[in-house]
Design a protein around this motif. Sequence first.
Motif, PDB file in Angstrom:
ATOM      1  N   SER A  30       4.293   5.830  -5.717  1.00 30.42           N
ATOM      2  CA  SER A  30       4.779   5.621  -7.079  1.00 30.42           C
ATOM      3  C   SER A  30       6.300   5.507  -7.127  1.00 30.42           C
ATOM      4  O   SER A  30       6.863   5.067  -8.127  1.00 30.42           O
ATOM      5  N   ASN A  31       6.952   5.880  -6.032  1.00 30.76           N
ATOM      6  CA  ASN A  31       8.401   5.774  -5.950  1.00 30.76           C
ATOM      7  C   ASN A  31       8.879   4.401  -5.497  1.00 30.76           C
ATOM      8  O   ASN A  31      10.083   4.151  -5.425  1.00 30.76           O
ATOM      9  N   TYR A  32       7.923   3.512  -5.185  1.00 31.39           N
ATOM     10  CA  TYR A  32       8.264   2.241  -4.564  1.00 31.39           C
ATOM     11  C   TYR A  32       7.653   1.058  -5.299  1.00 31.39           C
ATOM     12  O   TYR A  32       6.683   1.182  -6.039  1.00 31.39           O
ATOM     13  N   CYS A  33       8.230  -0.075  -5.016  1.00 29.39           N
ATOM     14  CA  CYS A  33       7.598  -1.344  -5.321  1.00 29.39           C
ATOM     15  C   CYS A  33       6.716  -1.649  -4.115  1.00 29.39           C
ATOM     16  O   CYS A  33       7.178  -1.554  -2.968  1.00 29.39           O
ATOM     17  N   MET A  34       5.442  -1.982  -4.349  1.00 24.53           N
ATOM     18  CA  MET A  34       4.496  -2.162  -3.263  1.00 24.53           C
ATOM     19  C   MET A  34       4.020  -3.602  -3.202  1.00 24.53           C
ATOM     20  O   MET A  34       3.835  -4.267  -4.226  1.00 24.53           O
ATOM     21  N   GLY A  35       3.773  -4.070  -2.006  1.00 23.85           N
ATOM     22  CA  GLY A  35       3.299  -5.437  -1.886  1.00 23.85           C
ATOM     23  C   GLY A  35       2.569  -5.683  -0.584  1.00 23.85           C
ATOM     24  O   GLY A  35       2.603  -4.853   0.330  1.00 23.85           O
ATOM     25  N   TRP A  36       1.901  -6.806  -0.526  1.00 25.50           N
ATOM     26  CA  TRP A  36       1.228  -7.265   0.682  1.00 25.50           C
ATOM     27  C   TRP A  36       1.870  -8.575   1.139  1.00 25.50           C
ATOM     28  O   TRP A  36       2.086  -9.482   0.324  1.00 25.50           O
ATOM     29  N   PHE A  37       2.176  -8.611   2.422  1.00 23.36           N
ATOM     30  CA  PHE A  37       2.689  -9.804   3.068  1.00 23.36           C
ATOM     31  C   PHE A  37       1.651 -10.234   4.100  1.00 23.36           C
ATOM     32  O   PHE A  37       0.800  -9.450   4.501  1.00 23.36           O
ATOM     33  N   ARG A  38       1.770 -11.445   4.574  1.00 26.84           N
ATOM     34  CA  ARG A  38       0.876 -11.846   5.638  1.00 26.84           C
ATOM     35  C   ARG A  38       1.554 -12.774   6.626  1.00 26.84           C
ATOM     36  O   ARG A  38       2.542 -13.428   6.306  1.00 26.84           O
ATOM     37  N   GLN A  39       0.997 -12.792   7.820  1.00 27.18           N
ATOM     38  CA  GLN A  39       1.525 -13.620   8.900  1.00 27.18           C
ATOM     39  C   GLN A  39       0.362 -14.377   9.513  1.00 27.18           C
ATOM     40  O   GLN A  39      -0.527 -13.774  10.141  1.00 27.18           O
ATOM     41  N   ALA A  40       0.363 -15.672   9.331  1.00 24.57           N
ATOM     42  CA  ALA A  40      -0.685 -16.511   9.904  1.00 24.57           C
ATOM     43  C   ALA A  40      -0.466 -16.634  11.405  1.00 24.57           C
ATOM     44  O   ALA A  40       0.663 -16.523  11.897  1.00 24.57           O
ATOM     45  N   PRO A  41      -1.519 -16.906  12.155  1.00 32.61           N
ATOM     46  CA  PRO A  41      -1.394 -17.043  13.615  1.00 32.61           C
ATOM     47  C   PRO A  41      -0.373 -18.104  13.996  1.00 32.61           C
ATOM     48  O   PRO A  41      -0.388 -19.225  13.465  1.00 32.61           O
ATOM     49  N   GLY A  42       0.538 -17.751  14.875  1.00 36.51           N
ATOM     50  CA  GLY A  42       1.540 -18.694  15.342  1.00 36.51           C
ATOM     51  C   GLY A  42       2.690 -18.924  14.389  1.00 36.51           C
ATOM     52  O   GLY A  42       3.550 -19.785  14.653  1.00 36.51           O
ATOM     53  N   LYS A  43       2.730 -18.192  13.305  1.00 36.57           N
ATOM     54  CA  LYS A  43       3.803 -18.368  12.323  1.00 36.57           C
ATOM     55  C   LYS A  43       4.556 -17.062  12.105  1.00 36.57           C
ATOM     56  O   LYS A  43       4.091 -15.995  12.490  1.00 36.57           O
ATOM     57  N   PRO A  49       6.212 -11.462  -0.592  1.00 34.52           N
ATOM     58  CA  PRO A  49       4.812 -11.031  -0.662  1.00 34.52           C
ATOM     59  C   PRO A  49       3.980 -12.042  -1.432  1.00 34.52           C
ATOM     60  O   PRO A  49       4.485 -12.752  -2.296  1.00 34.52           O
ATOM     61  N   PHE A  50       2.712 -12.112  -1.109  1.00 39.00           N
ATOM     62  CA  PHE A  50       1.825 -12.974  -1.885  1.00 39.00           C
ATOM     63  C   PHE A  50       1.239 -12.217  -3.064  1.00 39.00           C
ATOM     64  O   PHE A  50       0.627 -12.807  -3.961  1.00 39.00           O
ATOM     65  N   ILE A  51       1.462 -10.913  -3.048  1.00 38.37           N
ATOM     66  CA  ILE A  51       0.950 -10.089  -4.131  1.00 38.37           C
ATOM     67  C   ILE A  51       1.748  -8.791  -4.147  1.00 38.37           C
ATOM     68  O   ILE A  51       2.187  -8.317  -3.093  1.00 38.37           O
ATOM     69  N   GLY A  52       2.003  -8.256  -5.335  1.00 32.59           N
ATOM     70  CA  GLY A  52       2.778  -7.031  -5.393  1.00 32.59           C
ATOM     71  C   GLY A  52       2.712  -6.364  -6.749  1.00 32.59           C
ATOM     72  O   GLY A  52       2.261  -6.943  -7.733  1.00 32.59           O
ATOM     73  N   THR A  53       3.199  -5.142  -6.782  1.00 28.70           N
ATOM     74  CA  THR A  53       3.214  -4.391  -8.026  1.00 28.70           C
ATOM     75  C   THR A  53       4.373  -3.417  -8.018  1.00 28.70           C
ATOM     76  O   THR A  53       4.685  -2.816  -6.996  1.00 28.70           O
ATOM     77  N   GLY A  54       5.023  -3.295  -9.166  1.00 27.54           N
ATOM     78  CA  GLY A  54       6.119  -2.356  -9.274  1.00 27.54           C
ATOM     79  C   GLY A  54       6.893  -2.570 -10.560  1.00 27.54           C
ATOM     80  O   GLY A  54       6.941  -3.690 -11.075  1.00 27.54           O
ATOM     81  N   GLY A  55       7.456  -1.507 -11.074  1.00 30.60           N
ATOM     82  CA  GLY A  55       8.259  -1.612 -12.282  1.00 30.60           C
ATOM     83  C   GLY A  55       7.483  -2.101 -13.487  1.00 30.60           C
ATOM     84  O   GLY A  55       8.058  -2.682 -14.408  1.00 30.60           O
ATOM     85  N   GLY A  56       6.178  -1.867 -13.470  1.00 26.51           N
ATOM     86  CA  GLY A  56       5.354  -2.304 -14.584  1.00 26.51           C
ATOM     87  C   GLY A  56       4.874  -3.740 -14.483  1.00 26.51           C
ATOM     88  O   GLY A  56       4.211  -4.244 -15.392  1.00 26.51           O
ATOM     89  N   PHE A  57       5.239  -4.411 -13.414  1.00 24.22           N
ATOM     90  CA  PHE A  57       4.843  -5.802 -13.220  1.00 24.22           C
ATOM     91  C   PHE A  57       3.846  -5.912 -12.070  1.00 24.22           C
ATOM     92  O   PHE A  57       3.845  -5.121 -11.144  1.00 24.22           O
ATOM     93  N   THR A  58       3.029  -6.945 -12.144  1.00 19.33           N
ATOM     94  CA  THR A  58       2.152  -7.314 -11.046  1.00 19.33           C
ATOM     95  C   THR A  58       2.363  -8.789 -10.773  1.00 19.33           C
ATOM     96  O   THR A  58       2.432  -9.598 -11.702  1.00 19.33           O
ATOM     97  N   TYR A  59       2.492  -9.103  -9.506  1.00 16.49           N
ATOM     98  CA  TYR A  59       2.797 -10.478  -9.111  1.00 16.49           C
ATOM     99  C   TYR A  59       1.682 -11.032  -8.226  1.00 16.49           C
ATOM    100  O   TYR A  59       1.191 -10.354  -7.333  1.00 16.49           O
ATOM    101  N   TYR A  60       1.291 -12.261  -8.505  1.00 14.71           N
ATOM    102  CA  TYR A  60       0.314 -12.968  -7.680  1.00 14.71           C
ATOM    103  C   TYR A  60       0.878 -14.345  -7.357  1.00 14.71           C
ATOM    104  O   TYR A  60       1.261 -15.093  -8.263  1.00 14.71           O
TER     105      TYR A  60
END
Length: 125
Positions: A30-43, A49-60
């Motif tokens: 709850s102290n952080y902005c949280m998100g998911w990143f990804r790395q495709a093979p060979g890249k 992030p492709f998705i995240g949440t923090g500060g009352g916002f959600t990003y897609y």
Amino acid sequence: QVQLVESGGGSVQAGGSLRLSCSAFGDSISNYCMGWFRQAPGKEREGVPFIGTGGGFTYYADSVKGRFTISQDNAKNALYLQMTSLKLEDTATYYCAAGFSCLHGIVVVTTMTYWGKGTLVTISS
């Protein structure tokens, strides 16, 4: 500082679903902005992030909108990623991240961004 551990990766057929978890230790997510990143093979790992949440916002990102859902359970100190309608191009190592810099739910990567070691998701046809 927070330590992050992802789990739930695996192999699934296109069109299927998978749920990833990110367990946090050492500090509350709850102290952080949280998100998911990804790395495709060979890249390189994507810089945003492709998705995240923090500060009352959600990003897609457009690429996952309508298919993926992010949620967090502060009581369990965990972040989740529910993925549905998976596509071949979703194949990647998925990383959970926690950061102090947040822009409308987007984790802004800095030297103070904390990362898990990743979990591999493989989508097959």
